[in-house]
Design a protein around this motif. Structure first.
Motif, PDB file in Angstrom:
ATOM      1  N   TYR A  29      -6.067   2.303  -8.791  1.00  0.00           N
ATOM      2  CA  TYR A  29      -7.738   2.133  -7.850  1.00  0.00           C
ATOM      3  C   TYR A  29      -7.672   2.854  -6.807  1.00  0.00           C
ATOM      4  N   HIS A  30      -7.213   1.752  -6.006  1.00  0.00           N
ATOM      5  CA  HIS A  30      -6.875   1.889  -4.661  1.00  0.00           C
ATOM      6  C   HIS A  30      -6.075   3.432  -3.871  1.00  0.00           C
ATOM      7  N   ASP A  31      -5.181   3.464  -4.506  1.00  0.00           N
ATOM      8  CA  ASP A  31      -4.501   4.733  -4.396  1.00  0.00           C
ATOM      9  C   ASP A  31      -4.390   6.229  -4.512  1.00  0.00           C
ATOM     10  N   GLY A  36       1.492  -0.948  -0.179  1.00  0.00           N
ATOM     11  CA  GLY A  36       0.183  -0.267   0.642  1.00  0.00           C
ATOM     12  C   GLY A  36       1.245   1.492   0.223  1.00  0.00           C
ATOM     13  N   HIS A  61     -11.906  -1.364   2.246  1.00  0.00           N
ATOM     14  CA  HIS A  61     -10.710  -0.580   1.452  1.00  0.00           C
ATOM     15  C   HIS A  61      -9.543  -0.844   2.707  1.00  0.00           C
ATOM     16  N   ARG A 102     -17.064   4.658  -3.153  1.00  0.00           N
ATOM     17  CA  ARG A 102     -16.356   4.579  -4.567  1.00  0.00           C
ATOM     18  C   ARG A 102     -16.691   5.952  -4.903  1.00  0.00           C
ATOM     19  N   ARG A 125      -9.425  -6.721  -6.942  1.00  0.00           N
ATOM     20  CA  ARG A 125      -9.252  -7.379  -5.817  1.00  0.00           C
ATOM     21  C   ARG A 125      -9.264  -8.456  -5.320  1.00  0.00           C
ATOM     22  N   ALA A 138      -4.487  -1.972  -9.324  1.00  0.00           N
ATOM     23  CA  ALA A 138      -4.810  -1.997  -7.656  1.00  0.00           C
ATOM     24  C   ALA A 138      -4.378  -0.574  -7.165  1.00  0.00           C
TER      25      ALA A 138
END
Lengths: 222, 222, 222, 222
Positions: free
Chosen positions: C133-135, C50, D134, D193, C193, C130
């Motif tokens: 879209y995640h960070d 992350g 998340h 989101r 995910r 990932a």
DNA sequence: TATGAATGAGGCTTCATTCAT
DNA sequence: TATGAATGAAGCCTCATTCAT
């Protein structure tokens, strides 16, 4: 009349020179000119940001070369500062020497001339003088001592001029020449902090008014 | 007679403090005392090594705490410098205010008193004053502007004292008060560079001789 | 047919690069290759731990250089993230552009193709997607806005494809294209995910089944 | 009909409770209420800044207490996250249990109801659900595994509902229930989101349209 | 319960300097 | 000479956590 001695190229700094080892001749004045460019770039940068805050990168940027390349011209950042201060000292000392060399001047006239030239020089070389007076402490112990020794010598010559005038009764007898030299220098040097070239005040005007102030301070009866 | 206004406590203050925001604590002075210790340690360290060269570690060492712990008392190294400078300004401004508050003084007497007190203060608080005059440039744009604004106000009051004396004919008419203020300040401020406490020169003597010098510079006929 | 414009290479680019500013270097790709290695190392590390939890040290370790050396290639950790996201956006946007550029496709065929390619890309570039879209939230305000603006543009193109199909009666008239785009994207994106490369499921199978699901969701009568 | 088992309070978390050691009785509901306030504050903060980026200080600020005081209510930051996720899981699992408990529903009706309730819940509890989906990776190995185990169980129940419908011929036979569950969850979860409460879209509308989309994806012939 | 001072570790970043090419 | 990659040390700052009061 006092005689300033050779003004402290003592430690002499066998510094790395661009015209040194590899292929000794071939380029001659170029090396020195480049050297001067480096000093000028450093002057600009050190003045703008302060020695401690300025980076070698900044200077390289100013010169348009890479940081690594700069090390062809300098040994270290500190050595560069020292060169700057040394050069400044040469020039400041030269002013004093010139003024002392003039014959037929009375002590107070000589003092006024000295202050005038010095202040004019400072007004015209603000960056250099700012560094000269502001950043000495950043030198290594040894180099700092050398610079300060030079300055002390310089100041003693000025003090001795005051003493001469005192002997002639032109300056109050109860005034301490060495102590007063500090006040004189304060007024003179502080110019680097407030003078802004490009404003309406010309260097000559600063020089003249500063000399007036100082001469008043020296001669006024208590 | 001119009246200096509250000297610029405006901007910088929302600082972190051990006695800080959320729900006012019950302790009564410990926090403030520790705060003062931090300022003193910083003063010592900044004076000894120069702000740029001094590390937060040095200050923590001086206090005998860990680097990280210091951040209970400060927001950043720079904020600490600002606090120092701000405090110095308060004290320097207080001297001027006191001198201006005295009734029945003629302009030149007032000026001499101001210079005397100021120089005495500087001699007795060398570290603080050295930082105050030497390290302003290290502040962020905004804070530097605040400090300089404060100083300018201060200087204008001094210049107006000179102008008053001028109107009474006690200072040459052709002298520019604002310009001359710079020379006056130069002599006064430079003390931080050469005075060494513990030597044979007492603060009072420095103050008196400096005042003599400056009064001479102001009043001597051209 | 709608035409996506050049997808937002506007803002962020003045970054430090080994092949950077002053006097363009003579090397031809080494710099760029190293740059790519840095991006790959960062991708791996950011995905594994992350962004917020990953340290610059981790990335340097991955590259086998010192932490400080990494700063030859990046300006800051955050700029590195931005570069990653920007690169991802370029690639994701390229897929859409290619699909839009094909002539003679009916809207629904185009949509299915788009979803298929997108999901296949995601399955094959899990780490990148990932992070993409995640960070995003970890970016600074300004950069986050740029990235989100780009995404919105992208989504609008997809929504307009749905609207086209709707006009032809192939998608229920009471369905809101913009709203539905969110569901479509949810199915597509969530792949990052749960999909595990190396398992028995091939990217093509994921792509095909996801496209089936989404086409069903779009076209089924209410 | 499948029966969800007790949803994973296994590891049980004998966490430090404010109503624990010192003076056991005396306050009773207060402790639990305060606990809930802590969870709510954490939810708000973790959602706004992301778990990794949020500080314990932020949460204490939100509660109006000092950082140190917060440790009367929590064991560690991570334990707080776990509690949050655990609580979220309880609620999400409860929805499934309720839907499964209703008698007389056909599989597809049950699925639609499940999706509808789940999405409505997400729309109304965005912060909680955002963290739930998340920030799981930020848990320690062990706790993360526990959470993921719980989720897998949950997903299997949904997959088994799809399988039931498939057996009745209401869902294409060639569709993989477990795989499709991922697409279903993608559409449903992604809501966290993009949905913005306070906009013109009501939770019920999101829920209904999402359910439509998903039911279409499940039932459309290939 | 609450406080707030202190810890100690770690994170990001800068920078003077070296060196192989 | 010039380059630019790399070093290694140091600097500023944050933060989860502890603990005496």
């Amino acid at each position: 009349m006092v005689e300033p001695k050779a003004s402290g190229r003592g430690t002499g700094r066998a510094r790395k020179s661009p015209a040194k080892a590899r292929r000794a001749p071939a380029n001659k004045g170029t090396g020195a000119r480049r050297d001067q460019e480096v000093l000028e770039a450093a002057t600009k940068v050190f003045h703008a940001r302060g020695y401690a805050d300025a980076s070698v990168q900044d200077i390289a940027d100013e010169l348009g070369i890479l940081k690594g390349s700069l090390y062809h011209y300098i040994d270290s950042k500190e050595e560069l500062l020292f060169r700057l201060l040394d050069e400044s000292h040469q020039e400041v000392a030269a002013i004093l020497e010139e003024v002392l060399a003039i014959e037929g001047l009375e002590p107070l006239e000589r003092l006024r001339l000295y202050v005038t030239r010095q202040v004019e020089y400072t007004s015209k070389n603000l960056a250099k003088m700012a560094i000269y007076y502001h950043d000495v402490d950043q030198l290594s112990e040894e180099r700092r001592k050398e610079v300060l020794r030079n300055r002390r010598t310089h100041e003693r010559f000025v003090a001795s001029l005051i003493a001469e005038a005192q002997e002639r009764g032109e300056v109050p007898a109860d005034l301490d020449p060495a102590l007063t030299t500090n006040y004189l220098f304060g007024s003179m040097i502080w110019v680097y902090r407030w003078y802004r070239p490009g404003g309406k005040l010309r260097p000559q005007q600063v020089a003249a008014t500063c000399a007036d102030f100082i001469m008043g301070g020296l001669t006024a009866p208590r």
